[in-house]
Write an enzyme that holds these catalytic residues in place. Sequence first.
Site, PDB file in Angstrom:
ATOM      1  CD  GLU A 287      -2.637  -1.253  -0.209  1.00 18.36           C
ATOM      2  OE1 GLU A 287      -3.225  -0.242  -0.643  1.00 18.36           O
ATOM      3  OE2 GLU A 287      -2.592  -2.320  -0.866  1.00 18.36           O
ATOM      4  CB  CYS A 321      -1.887   7.435   2.594  1.00 17.07           C
ATOM      5  SG  CYS A 321      -3.042   6.509   3.563  1.00 17.07           S
TER       6      CYS A 321
END
Length: 515
Positions: A287, A321
């Site tokens: 990720e 993020c």
Amino acid sequence: MAIPDFRNEPFTDFSQPENAEAMRHALESVRAEFDKTYPLLIGGERITTEQTIASRNPAKPDEVVGRTASATVELANRAIAAATESFATWRQVAPEERAQYIFKAAAELRRRKFEMAAWLVYEVSKSWAEADGDVAEAIDFCEFYAREMLRLAGPQPVYQLPGERDELHYIPLGAGVSIPPWNFACAIMVGITVAPIVAGNTVVLKPASTAPIIAAKFVEILEQVGLPPGVVNYLPGPGSSVGDALVDHPQTRFIAFTGSKEVGLRIFERAARHQPGQKWLKRTVLEMGGKDTIVVDETADLDVAADGVVSSAFGFQGQKCSACSRVVAVEQVYDDLLAKVVERTQKITVSDPSQPDTFMGAVIDEKAFDKIRSYIDIGKKEGQLVLGGETHGEGYFVSPTIFSNIAPEAKLSQEEIFGPVLAFMKASNYDDALDIANNTEYGLTGGVFTRDTDRMDRARNEFHVGNLYFNRKITGAMVGAHPFGGFNMSGTDSKAGGPDYLLLFLQAKSIAEKV
Ligand code: NAD
């Protein structure tokens, strides 16, 4: 005993005097534990090293929150060997029993919620609310994945051929490596550690070097709930040497990583290389970064949109993020929206997050501080500085910064800054806005503020992000409700906190018996 349905851990209301008092007390008692040194944990053995890693308080960099031993390549190899050895027995432990360890860890995290939040305040400069949310999410991951393992335990439904008994079982992969980032230093670290473990794998946890203490505390919890030695191994160390060694090791079966695009790509490439003696294709769960956009059209409620933008852009100093780093507004509302966002941002407090009223603390370290400042300089050339751009205090404090008139192809629009820097872009209409929203290499989160349901449907189809939000902030994904993970250069879209996640740490065995 029946297990209640999953529900998200509630956030703490710090306006309640008893909660504020508990947090103040936790901050004091954690402070009393500063500067302790935490050893590695390999196969249940505590190992100290000559070299150590100092974890500093970003708001007061002279303050050492704690130190950890720092692994070497040789110790990384030992850790993989210990995890491999423990896998032989851990894989035989019944899923229900594995889940119990993780439920107990959740209970212990809940009991120590204020203390864990206090470590995050000091170690990564989270405000009280952000730190509390990080610990709540960690509890959610434990509760959710333990239940998921119970769902996936035992034979899965398959078609039965006449004259056969046909079965499908999920079995674990082996010994793997979990590499979390520092930004959700509790939640992501816990999530990518407990998911493989509850699925029957063993793990070497290599925490981020700016947030190793919270990980040491969690590993203590796993030991305390009786997790057998070697099921989790704690191995802080330099990403470049120790990270590479863990990824390259022929006995590493999987790598669960969350972090930057650069490191994710490096892991992807190295993990694909077959090493002498390696018997499998390594599974990678990667990720990575984001460049997340909020689109605002002329039908939107601009006050609601401005609230959503400000909290998405500047919560935890923009170091999520999922943080909004680009606003694309259609030209009819561009100026009004910008004015409303600026007005709200001016009220943000930037200071030491151990104080209850702080909204933004410091950014994580000097490297991040310098990187953000260099993007502020770039922004001054690429657009107009409307607000902020300053740094102050003894720590790594950056004020919330807004640039207007940024072009869609500008660096400020394309590159992940990972700090409190927001770029405003003007679109001629909704079509143009969606085109701009899709013009980066990333695809993590995105938001649309509109009252037009046809336009929402278009965004459903065309806005290419893993997590899309309408008329709300684009941060704060909740385990179970918003499985989280992005497209394109944002990673493998593993959807943490969702029903597919544990399968990433399992393989399916099909068995047919003639009867
Ligand atoms: P980073 O890539 O610098 O580090 C992440 C981890 O990788 C750390 O533990 C680090 O020590 C380790 N590492 C470094 N080099 C390595 C190597 N060669 N081999 C193995 N491991 C190595 O990222 P960061 O600064 O910790 O985190 C910020 C980044 O994480 C941002 O890009 C952010 O967008 C991303 N992020 C993504 C998600 C998501 O779900 N997609 C969530 C949180 C953060």
